[in-house]
Scaffold this active site. Structure first.
Site, PDB file in Angstrom:
ATOM      1  N   HIS A 306       1.895 -19.917  -7.614  1.00  0.00           N
ATOM      2  CA  HIS A 306       2.059 -19.073  -6.555  1.00  0.00           C
ATOM      3  C   HIS A 306       3.843 -18.462  -7.007  1.00  0.00           C
ATOM      4  O   HIS A 306       4.538 -19.540  -7.544  1.00  0.00           O
ATOM      5  CB  HIS A 306       2.458 -19.681  -5.119  1.00  0.00           C
ATOM      6  CG  HIS A 306       2.408 -18.773  -4.077  1.00  0.00           C
ATOM      7  ND1 HIS A 306       3.731 -18.456  -3.439  1.00  0.00           N
ATOM      8  CD2 HIS A 306       1.569 -18.279  -3.470  1.00  0.00           C
ATOM      9  CE1 HIS A 306       3.357 -17.580  -2.612  1.00  0.00           C
ATOM     10  NE2 HIS A 306       2.310 -17.309  -2.377  1.00  0.00           N
ATOM     11  N   ASP A 363      -5.951 -20.071  -1.577  1.00  0.00           N
ATOM     12  CA  ASP A 363      -7.201 -19.425  -1.764  1.00  0.00           C
ATOM     13  C   ASP A 363      -8.114 -20.456  -2.523  1.00  0.00           C
ATOM     14  O   ASP A 363      -9.165 -20.160  -2.714  1.00  0.00           O
ATOM     15  CB  ASP A 363      -7.118 -18.204  -2.735  1.00  0.00           C
ATOM     16  CG  ASP A 363      -6.361 -16.952  -1.828  1.00  0.00           C
ATOM     17  OD1 ASP A 363      -6.682 -16.742  -1.095  1.00  0.00           O
ATOM     18  OD2 ASP A 363      -5.641 -16.386  -2.556  1.00  0.00           O
TER      19      ASP A 363
HETATM   20  N1  CMC Z   1      -3.359 -20.217 -14.648  1.00  0.00           N
HETATM   21  C1  CMC Z   1      -3.086 -20.463 -15.516  1.00  0.00           C
HETATM   22  N2  CMC Z   1      -1.718 -20.373 -15.998  1.00  0.00           N
HETATM   23  C2  CMC Z   1      -1.134 -19.648 -15.177  1.00  0.00           C
HETATM   24  C3  CMC Z   1      -1.409 -19.342 -13.826  1.00  0.00           C
HETATM   25  C4  CMC Z   1      -3.091 -19.769 -13.610  1.00  0.00           C
HETATM   26  N3  CMC Z   1      -3.475 -19.645 -12.383  1.00  0.00           N
HETATM   27  N4  CMC Z   1      -0.640 -18.981 -12.831  1.00  0.00           N
HETATM   28  C5  CMC Z   1       0.460 -18.785 -13.576  1.00  0.00           C
HETATM   29  N5  CMC Z   1       0.253 -19.206 -14.840  1.00  0.00           N
HETATM   30  C6  CMC Z   1       1.174 -19.556 -16.154  1.00  0.00           C
HETATM   31  C7  CMC Z   1       1.510 -17.880 -16.591  1.00  0.00           C
HETATM   32  O1  CMC Z   1       0.500 -17.581 -17.806  1.00  0.00           O
HETATM   33  C8  CMC Z   1       2.945 -18.233 -17.145  1.00  0.00           C
HETATM   34  O2  CMC Z   1       2.701 -19.129 -18.191  1.00  0.00           O
HETATM   35  P1  CMC Z   1       4.045 -18.704 -19.359  1.00  0.00           P
HETATM   36  O3  CMC Z   1       5.148 -19.091 -19.003  1.00  0.00           O
HETATM   37  O4  CMC Z   1       3.551 -19.603 -20.677  1.00  0.00           O
HETATM   38  O5  CMC Z   1       3.789 -17.375 -19.638  1.00  0.00           O
HETATM   39  C9  CMC Z   1       3.638 -18.997 -16.050  1.00  0.00           C
HETATM   40  O6  CMC Z   1       2.473 -19.793 -15.394  1.00  0.00           O
HETATM   41  C10 CMC Z   1       4.185 -18.310 -14.951  1.00  0.00           C
HETATM   42  O7  CMC Z   1       3.417 -17.277 -14.277  1.00  0.00           O
HETATM   43  P2  CMC Z   1       3.630 -16.010 -13.905  1.00  0.00           P
HETATM   44  O8  CMC Z   1       2.542 -14.982 -13.992  1.00  0.00           O
HETATM   45  O9  CMC Z   1       4.923 -15.397 -14.311  1.00  0.00           O
HETATM   46  O10 CMC Z   1       3.921 -16.312 -12.092  1.00  0.00           O
HETATM   47  P3  CMC Z   1       3.830 -15.079 -10.998  1.00  0.00           P
HETATM   48  O11 CMC Z   1       5.049 -15.805 -10.054  1.00  0.00           O
HETATM   49  O12 CMC Z   1       4.392 -13.836 -11.579  1.00  0.00           O
HETATM   50  O13 CMC Z   1       2.454 -15.207 -10.654  1.00  0.00           O
HETATM   51  C11 CMC Z   1       0.412 -15.608  -9.434  1.00  0.00           C
HETATM   52  C12 CMC Z   1       1.983 -15.884  -9.541  1.00  0.00           C
HETATM   53  C13 CMC Z   1      -0.039 -16.273  -7.739  1.00  0.00           C
HETATM   54  C14 CMC Z   1       0.318 -14.130  -9.509  1.00  0.00           C
HETATM   55  C15 CMC Z   1      -0.189 -16.602 -10.602  1.00  0.00           C
HETATM   56  O14 CMC Z   1       0.390 -17.942 -10.452  1.00  0.00           O
HETATM   57  C16 CMC Z   1      -1.684 -16.308 -10.732  1.00  0.00           C
HETATM   58  O15 CMC Z   1      -2.182 -15.278 -11.560  1.00  0.00           O
HETATM   59  N6  CMC Z   1      -2.438 -17.393  -9.926  1.00  0.00           N
HETATM   60  C17 CMC Z   1      -3.984 -16.981 -10.223  1.00  0.00           C
HETATM   61  C18 CMC Z   1      -4.322 -15.796  -9.082  1.00  0.00           C
HETATM   62  C19 CMC Z   1      -4.245 -16.618  -7.550  1.00  0.00           C
HETATM   63  O16 CMC Z   1      -4.506 -17.812  -7.397  1.00  0.00           O
HETATM   64  N7  CMC Z   1      -3.606 -15.771  -6.579  1.00  0.00           N
HETATM   65  C20 CMC Z   1      -3.379 -16.231  -5.169  1.00  0.00           C
HETATM   66  C21 CMC Z   1      -1.965 -16.456  -4.947  1.00  0.00           C
HETATM   67  S1  CMC Z   1      -1.641 -17.176  -3.223  1.00  0.00           S
HETATM   68  C22 CMC Z   1      -2.395 -15.799  -2.264  1.00  0.00           C
HETATM   69  C23 CMC Z   1      -1.580 -14.718  -2.120  1.00  0.00           C
HETATM   70  O17 CMC Z   1      -0.454 -14.833  -1.612  1.00  0.00           O
HETATM   71  O18 CMC Z   1      -2.174 -13.760  -2.322  1.00  0.00           O
END
Ligand code: CMC
Length: 430
Positions: A306, A363
């Site tokens: 998140h 989720d």
């Molecule tokens: N699985 C594997 N690696 C992950 C995941 C995941 N679910 N989420 C983040 N990472 C890694 C990402 O690859 C990155 O690694 P590195 O630093 O080596 O490049 C690091 O963690 C930081 O990730 P980010 O993409 O910079 O983080 P963000 O804050 O931009 O993204 C997120 C947040 C929710 C989009 C992401 O965690 C994600 O894609 N999760 C899976 C999709 C998901 O479950 N979404 C629902 C969110 S909760 C409901 C809502 O509010 O919509």
């Protein structure tokens, strides 16, 4: 306005920037005059660090796992309230008295039907159309059927909110009935908000649906947990579209489209697809864990991580408990629950996920509950949209009523393309 300020030094010149503090200790540096005073903008892709507004609606602390709507902790609201009560709280700012709640419920009943002409729209979507695209289209077109209102007074806000909250439920259930080719079931005045939705989804002429109190209670809880989440992607979209002066229905339709994405609300159905994939691969967890860690693979573990929560998502804690309880009450045994719990356990002990603060989010377990209720996977994100609606409306209305600080949303950029060059006529280009 506070007299506190931060100082910024650029090219030996010192600038004072006002500091803004929120009621729960949020701290911000007000940079609205930065560009006019210094010539600089701030660069913040993904708005990781940008406050786009001040808001009275929802507070969340990602480090401590706190989520409050209008000051009330999510744990209390999810345990003790109905979704309609929480929607009222989010929209108006105070919990309703019994009389106010009854009036709001009466409005919801009054607006439950949709214009019969809208029903013809459903006939023209292809059979495989996504319920999210149908919902976003139908909500957008409500603007053609119902009068535009400003939401400036509480009374006005109640009417537009009740109309939309009530009709989105009917639209969602009708889109499901159309997708399975069953006759539509119309709303009933004697049923509650959630009971009515379930009845419109599952009642059949050949097998009348009996509303199960446990299912109604769980649905209320799920919708409450989704009801608002401050400046997330879809809510920011609603605000951004609305900032151009666009009507409520169209702004919300844009929010529904944003929510559809697998990184946002679409994650709840992606979780089930992922768990089913693990099951089909003979529970080869390692394969999925490695794919998620591989920087060259776009695959992510859906339902983990998140942007704001860095210790735990309080909604996920409540949903996990509700998941076990609901499955027990409905006597449903879902092999995906065991797979989900095992995956969570692996993730919680793996350095990759620990070091990146990746925990189950709202989720992760919600889809398993929806499955137990009989809701098909492609409707999960529609359920999220129904839940998030009070938040979207409240943010749209808060922005529209902000006479001091309301302006069109228009970020800047750092241009990195070619510098200005001489035009080359077509006949001289090789
Ligand atoms: N699985 C594997 N690696 C992950 C995941 C995941 N679910 N989420 C983040 N990472 C890694 C990402 O690859 C990155 O690694 P590195 O630093 O080596 O490049 C690091 O963690 C930081 O990730 P980010 O993409 O910079 O983080 P963000 O804050 O931009 O993204 C997120 C947040 C929710 C989009 C992401 O965690 C994600 O894609 N999760 C899976 C999709 C998901 O479950 N979404 C629902 C969110 S909760 C409901 C809502 O509010 O919509």
């Amino acid at each position: 306005m506070s007299k506190e300020h931060a100082t910024l030094t650029i090219e030996d010149k010192i600038y004072k920037l006002p500091i803004v503090r929120g009621t729960e200790g949020d701290k911000a540096i007000d940079i609205r005059k930065l560009r006019t005073e210094t010539g600089y903008i701030t660069l913040d892709s993904g708005y990781m660090n940008t406050g786009s507004c001040r808001s009275d609606i929802t507070f969340l602390d990602g480090e401590k796992g706190i989520l409050n709507y209008r000051g009330y902790p999510i744990e209390d609201l999810a345990e003790k309230c109905s979704f309609v009560e929480v929607a009222y709280l989010i929209l108006i700012g105070e919990l309703p008295t019994r009389e106010q709640l009854n009036d709001f419920r009466a409005l919801l009943s009054r607006f439950a039907l949709i214009h019969e002409d809208l029903i013809h729209f459903f006939d023209h979507f292809p059979p495989q159309a996504s319920p999210m695209s149908i919902l976003s289209t139908m909500v957008n077109t409500l603007n053609n059927f119902y009068p535009e209102m400003s939401g400036d007074s509480d009374e006005d806000l109640m009417i537009i909110s009740a109309r939309l909250l009530s009709k989105i439920r009917t639209l969602a259930a009708f889109s499901y009935k159309k997708s399975v080719g069953h006759p539509l079931v119309y709303p009933r005045y004697d049923l509650s908000y959630c009971g009515n939705f379930l009845n419109m989804m599952f009642d059949k002429p050949v097998r009348p649906y009996v509303v199960h109190p446990e299912v109604v209670a769980t649905l209320n809880k799920l919708l409450i947990l989704h009801a608002d989440h401050e400046q997330n992607c879809s809510t920011s979209t609603v605000r951004l579209v609305g900032s151009a002066g666009v009507n409520l229905y169209t702004s919300i339709s844009a929010g529904i489209s944003a929510l559809w994405g697998p990184l946002h609300g679409g994650a709840n159905s992606a979780v089930i697809e992922m768990l089913e994939g693990i099951r089909a691969d003979n529970n080869d967890f390692e394969k999925y864990i490695q794919k998620a860690k591989d920087p060259n693979d776009r695959f992510r573990l859906s339902g983990f991580g998140h942007r704001v929560y860095k210790t735990f998502d309080p909604r996920a804690t409540i949903i996990k408990r509700a998941c076990t309880k609901t499955l027990e009450a409905l006597q449903v045994e879902d092999p995906l629950l065991e797979i989900a719990m095992k995956l969570e356990d692996i993730v919680r002990h793996d350095d990759y996920f620990i070091s990146r603060d990746l925990y189950p989010n709202v989720d992760f377990y919600s889809g398993i509950i929806y499955r137990a209720m009989g809701i098909p996977t492609d409707m999960f994100t529609v359920m999220f949209a129904m839940g998030r609606l009070p938040g979207w409306i409240a943010h749209w209305s808060e922005m529209m009523q902000d006479t001091d600080d309301r302006r069109i949303g228009r970020p800047r950029q750092v241009y990195e393309g070619p510098v200005q060059r001489d035009f080359v006529p077509l006949h001289e280009r090789s």
